[in-house]
Design an enzyme around this catalytic site. Structure first.
Site, short mmCIF file in Angstrom:
data_model
loop_
_atom_site.label_atom_id
_atom_site.label_comp_id
_atom_site.label_asym_id
_atom_site.label_seq_id
_atom_site.Cartn_x
_atom_site.Cartn_y
_atom_site.Cartn_z
N TYR A 1 0.83 -1.21 0.00
CA TYR A 1 0.00 0.00 0.00
C TYR A 1 0.87 1.26 0.00
CZ TYR A 1 -3.02 3.54 2.27
OH TYR A 1 -3.71 4.68 2.60
N ASP B 1 -0.61 -5.85 9.78
CA ASP B 1 -1.75 -4.99 9.47
C ASP B 1 -2.91 -5.90 9.05
OD1 ASP B 1 -3.63 -3.55 7.75
OD2 ASP B 1 -2.24 -1.87 7.88
N ILE C 1 -6.30 -4.91 8.84
CA ILE C 1 -7.49 -4.06 8.77
C ILE C 1 -8.54 -4.58 7.78
CG2 ILE C 1 -6.12 -2.05 9.42
CD1 ILE C 1 -6.41 -1.03 6.56
N LYS D 1 -12.49 -0.54 7.12
CA LYS D 1 -12.75 -1.45 6.00
C LYS D 1 -13.82 -2.48 6.35
CE LYS D 1 -9.28 0.78 4.28
NZ LYS D 1 -9.51 1.91 3.36
#
Length: 486
Positions: A155, A240, A242, A279
């Site tokens: 990302y 991560d 999410i 999300k």
């Protein structure tokens, strides 16, 4: 005599952070957003505008949250039914967070992971969104100049979240399409060795699971490899997670929290999780980020640092009630996954009809789309030329793989959950028209090359070797041959 406030002409009056490019916004990823903002698509007001397919938002199930809020007005202190809690909530400012909120978040994280992991509410640290959570985690184990390894593609916002204010470096673990971009032991060792050879101290590994931008989940064996590697090298592992609630297809999601339960010799002080509701629930505007660490010192430090970006007590109060509703969260997650699966299927089926394929995925709000066949050459420059055509002519904001640090030109991330069905159909029609135009142009160019080659082979070779022989069409009025004829 020096006048107070007078600056030397060459003296910089702003800080390095204020004037450097560490925010990462000077990239094609954010340039696509800017193109959309200048000419945003609207079905009636601007039907030829740019359709936003570069923003990973989950808008497919917001109606479920809206309906719950209508049925539970007491959850908000801004309603007649809930205003009795106004004074208590409005004056709450403990950076530990509302106990009911931390308990509800822990329960929701467990439910998202199928009940296969347990989370202690006392280890829940609040932050202003995932961005704040990720930066805070970075501050705790690493000093400026030190580094985290990160698998590619990743990302683009991580260049801002992890690097800008912390001064920490991100060094790539190169992954490739030949094995569907999976992390390998060899790639880990190579990245670590390269950092050591450059005299850079590596403090950890940062990875996303599910992956952004791949839309895939990490298998248990790969997670074990990562856990083993960080334990061997005595470094941290930041996971991560999410997008963990967006897993809509097999294989089932495996969290690092599950893996360390099966690893009795794992040093849990090295394991940290970043989470968010942006999300999974589709509420990025609520700015709810979570740090979950198994390290007591990191929990303590992160909690103190969270004073710079707390979640409002009003938001905590509302979400404590919503996430504490077991019936609602069970129904919401099931419906959201069904809708995400259906939307991805519609989108990828539409792409397949025009010969475009995506990496097989089972999670996330996006596809990793393979446009390598449309490149004129396998270079980043060719990828960006294609991207500009798609932005400016096709009017779709999709994100080029080079902005995700992908080492193979031609891959693009395209988001499918941030629009309604009508916009999705229009986007697919635009892609279809573009591909047909590109194919027609390619066919015409190929036919012309074949015709030129056939013409060259059909003509006598001596016509090309004898400079005194010219075709009538090439004779000029001043040609020596014309003069000789007269």
């Amino acid at each position: 005599m020096r006048i107070y406030g007078e600056e030397h002409p060459n003296q910089q009056i702003l800080s390095r952070i204020a004037t450097n490019d560490g925010h990462g916004e000077n990239s094609s990823y954010f340039d696509g957003w800017k193109a959309y903002e200048k000419d945003p698509f609207h079905l009636t007001d601007n039907p030829t505008g740019v359709i936003q397919m570069g923003l990973a938002e989950n808008q497919l199930s917001l109606d479920l949250i809206r309906d719950w809020m209508k049925k539970n007005p007491q959850a908000s202190i801004c309603t007649e039914e809930g205003v009795s809690e106004f004074e208590a909530i409005a004056n709450f400012q403990d950076y530990h967070g509302l106990p009911t909120f931390r308990k509800a978040i822990a329960q929701f994280m467990e439910k998202v992971r199928g009940g296969r992991a347990r989370f202690d509410p006392d280890r829940i640290v609040m932050s202003g969104g995932a961005t704040g959570a990720q930066e805070t985690i970075t501050f705790c184990p690493a000093d400026p100049g030190e580094a985290f390894l990160i698998p590619t593609p990743y990302y683009p916002g991580f260049d801002r979240d992890f690097r800008w204010r912390t001064g920490v470096q991100l060094l790539p673990i190169h992954c490739h399409s030949s094995n569907k971009f999976k992390i390998t032991q060899a790639a880990l060792e190579t990245a670590y060795r390269n950092a050591r050879n450059s005299h850079i101290r590596v403090k950890g590994i940062l990875m996303t699971n599910p992956s952004n931008p791949l839309g895939t989940t990490m298998d248990r064996e790969t997670l074990r490899t990562l856990v083993s590697f960080v334990n061997e090298k005595r470094m941290h592992l930041v996971c991560d997670e999410i997008f963990s609630g967006t897993v809509f297809d097999k294989p089932s999601y495996v969290s690092v929290s599950e893996v360390i339960e099966d690893e009795p010799y794992c040093d849990r002080d090295l394991i940290h999780i970043a989470y968010s509701l942006s999300k999974d629930l589709g509420v990025p505007g609520f700015r709810v980020g979570v740090i979950y660490s198994y390290n007591d010192a990191v929990v303590s430090c992160a909690r103190k640092m969270s004073s710079f970006g707390l979640v409002s007590s009003q938001t905590q109060h509302l979400l404590a009630s919503m996430l504490g509703d077991e019936e609602f969260t069970t129904s919401f997650l099931a419906t959201s996954r069904t809708r995400l699966c259906g939307r991805r299927r519609v989108f990828t089926d539409g792409l397949k009809r025009v010969g475009i394929h995506c990496l097989d995925g089972n999670a996330g709000l996006f596809c990793w789309m393979d446009l390598r066949p449309l490149l004129k050459e396998a270079t980043v420059e060719a990828e960006l030329r294609l991207w500009r055509v798609i932005i400016n002519d096709v009017k779709l904001n999709i994100s080029p793989g080079s902005s995700f640090h992908c080492s193979e030109p031609g891959w693009f991330r395209v988001c499918f959950a941030n629009m309604d069905d009508t916009a999705m159909k229009i986007a697919l029609r635009r892609i279809e028209s573009f591909v047909y135009r590109e194919n027609d142009a390619a066919v015409q160019a190929k036919n012309k090359r074949r015709w030129d080659e056939a013409l060259r082979l059909s003509l006598p070779r001596r016509r090309f070797e004898d400079p005194t022989i010219m075709t009538p069409h090439l004779m000029s009025p001043h040609s020596p041959l014309v003069q000789a004829a007269t």
